[in-house]
Design an enzyme around this catalytic site. Structure first.
Site, PDB file in Angstrom:
ATOM      1  N   HIS A 269       0.825  -1.226   0.000  1.00 16.85           N
ATOM      2  CA  HIS A 269       0.000   0.000   0.000  1.00 16.85           C
ATOM      3  C   HIS A 269       0.855   1.271   0.000  1.00 16.85           C
ATOM      4  O   HIS A 269       0.918   1.958  -1.006  1.00 16.85           O
ATOM      5  CB  HIS A 269      -1.011   0.040   1.163  1.00 16.85           C
ATOM      6  CG  HIS A 269      -1.957  -1.118   1.152  1.00 16.85           C
ATOM      7  ND1 HIS A 269      -2.719  -1.427   0.053  1.00 16.85           N
ATOM      8  CD2 HIS A 269      -2.255  -2.060   2.089  1.00 16.85           C
ATOM      9  CE1 HIS A 269      -3.448  -2.499   0.310  1.00 16.85           C
ATOM     10  NE2 HIS A 269      -3.187  -2.908   1.530  1.00 16.85           N
ATOM     11  N   ASP A 320      -5.132  -7.865  -3.805  1.00 23.67           N
ATOM     12  CA  ASP A 320      -5.483  -7.644  -2.407  1.00 23.67           C
ATOM     13  C   ASP A 320      -6.837  -8.232  -2.001  1.00 23.67           C
ATOM     14  O   ASP A 320      -6.946  -9.430  -1.786  1.00 23.67           O
ATOM     15  CB  ASP A 320      -5.410  -6.134  -2.109  1.00 23.67           C
ATOM     16  CG  ASP A 320      -5.430  -5.814  -0.618  1.00 23.67           C
ATOM     17  OD1 ASP A 320      -5.399  -6.751   0.193  1.00 23.67           O
ATOM     18  OD2 ASP A 320      -5.475  -4.629  -0.259  1.00 23.67           O
TER      19      ASP A 320
END
Ligand code: ZN
Length: 455
Positions: A269, A320
């Site tokens: 991220h 993800d």
């Protein structure tokens, strides 16, 4: 031996026409050169297939279940996370295997050649380990074998409910291990990987600076002299504030000051970094693991791609939460986030490479490094993770080279052009369909029909 003829191919020597690529029985590319023999496969466009560097497979089954307004007046990442805990509380090992099988199949059909599974669902619903401590890891390995996808398994250490070291509760109890138990679980997962195809690999994933304390982080890293290390880092503002309050520094600053972050690391991220953190991380050789579709879905924020790539940083892409498994759309979403923020165009393009080419090169190179996988390039010796695409359609008509990639990524029809996918030479997608499609979908539907999805 498989012999592929490609009208165009993106190789380590750039774009090549009328190319022959042979794949040996060991799943590696044997030879790349001019056409010289009868092909077993023909394709219009041959690309290296990237590794999907970040996945939580089970979350795929929640896609579309968390889009309604919750009782919480400010829906956020944290209210989504509560729903995720409720959902996973019902999953058995069989369910996890069925869901992961579908997810891995979808990844292959989307053009990924391999996956790094960030695996944190370890124990039964009350937090008690299964008879085999690594049961759930074994199920992930089994699902990858069914789908034929190359797997880098990343067993996750998850110790605490926050930086204040509060105990895990509710759904989180299924994740929990102390470092000693984690290392035993990791050994079981490593044994499962060793029993699978030779291209599979194992790494280690301390979950985040919220869920692992400094001593736990050091303890497990000292037992991992090689292999990839993945960690969530700086995803949410509240997380940055929490780490700052308890560790005295922002997450990226703290990590870089306390550990020798290098090319073994993949930080997931990194949507909440200062400019200085961005440049400092870029210089380490670590991969920033970006998941732009999930980061959009969860409202994480915008990764500072222009500064990070300008500073020489490496990136790769992951799906993800798996809310939408679409390689080309991941790349597009990153680029568009930069344009929206800066009111610019071609934000990540270089003088010698188009936006799509920069993104695709980054995805293949960063994915391979993050997964510890010898892939991501069309060159003799590399694992044959390849994707073949059809250009006989109105979207790619009369496109060549970088413009072909840009059309695939930004034109919105790229995924539909995928015809063939190989993972370490396993020809798992043909005519756009996975070779076990029906059986995998049937098993998944059986699982979903049994699960509670109204919450
Ligand atoms: Zn994640």
């Amino acid at each position: 031996m498989q012999v592929i003829h490609a009208k165009q191919a993106l190789t380590t020597n750039g774009w090549q026409s009328d190319l022959e690529v042979t794949i040996g029985a060991d799943g590696r590319i044997e030879h790349v050169g001019p056409v010289s023999q009868q092909p077993t496969h023909r394709t219009a466009l041959l690309l290296p297939a990237p590794l999907n560097l970040h996945s939580h497979a089970f979350q795929r089954a929640m896609a579309g279940l968390t889009e309604a307004k919750s009782p919480d007046p400010r829906d956020s990442f944290w209210s989504w996370r509560r729903l995720m805990y409720t959902f996973l509380n019902q999953l058995t090992p069989d369910d996890v295997e069925a869901i992961a099988g579908l997810v891995f199949m979808e990844m292959l059909e989307a053009g990924y050649g391999a996956v790094a599974e960030f695996h944190y669902l370890h124990h039964d619903v009350s937090g008690v380990p299964y008879a085999s401590l690594a049961e759930m890891s074994e199920r992930i390995v089994a699902a990858s074998g069914q789908a034929g996808i190359g797997l880098t398994l990343l067993p996750v250490l998850y110790q605490f409910g926050g930086c204040d070291l509060r105990a895990l509760n509710g759904g989180q109890r299924r994740f929990g291990n102390d470092p000693e138990q984690f290392l035993r679980l990791h050994a079981g997962a490593a044994a499962a990987i060793a029993g699978g195809p030779a291209d599979n690999a194992i790494g280690m994933a301390p979950h985040s600076l919220r869920a692992v304390d400094p001593a736990g982080l050091s303890a497990i890293l000292s037992q991992a002299p090689s292999g990839p290390i993945h960690m969530h880092l700086a995803e949410q503002v509240a997380e940055v504030d929490e780490v700052q309050a308890h560790l005295g520094a922002r997450p990226t600053d703290w990590l870089l000051a306390n550990h020798p972050v290098d090319a073994r690391w993949c930080l997931i991220h990194c949507t909440q970094m200062t400019e200085a953190e961005t440049i400092a991380l870029a210089q380490t050789g670590a991969v920033a693991g970006l998941c732009p579709i999930t980061e959009s879905s969860l409202g994480d924020g915008i990764f500072n791609g222009t500064s990070y790539l300008g500073g020489g940083g490496m990136i790769g892409f992951g799906s993800d939460s798996n809310i939408h498994i679409a390689l080309f759309d991941e790349l597009k979403t990153l680029e568009y986030s930069q344009r929206l923020r800066d009111r610019s165009r071609a934000a990540l393009a270089k003088s010698d490479r188009s936006t799509g080419r920069v993104l695709y090169d980054a995805a293949t190179k960063g994915g391979a490094q993050a997964g510890g996988r010898d892939s991501g390039r069309i060159a003799a010796g590399a694992l044959a993770d390849l994707v073949g695409l059809d250009d006989d359609n109105e979207w790619l008509c009369n496109r060549k080279g970088d413009a072909m990639l840009d059309s695939l990524i930004f034109g919105g029809r790229g995924q539909g052009c995928i015809r063939d996918v190989w993972s370490a030479g396993r020809h798992v997608v043909a005519e756009g369909r996975h070779f076990r499609r029906e059986a995998i979908i049937e098993r998944y539907k059986k699982t979903m029909n049994r699960l509670e999805t109204d919450f």
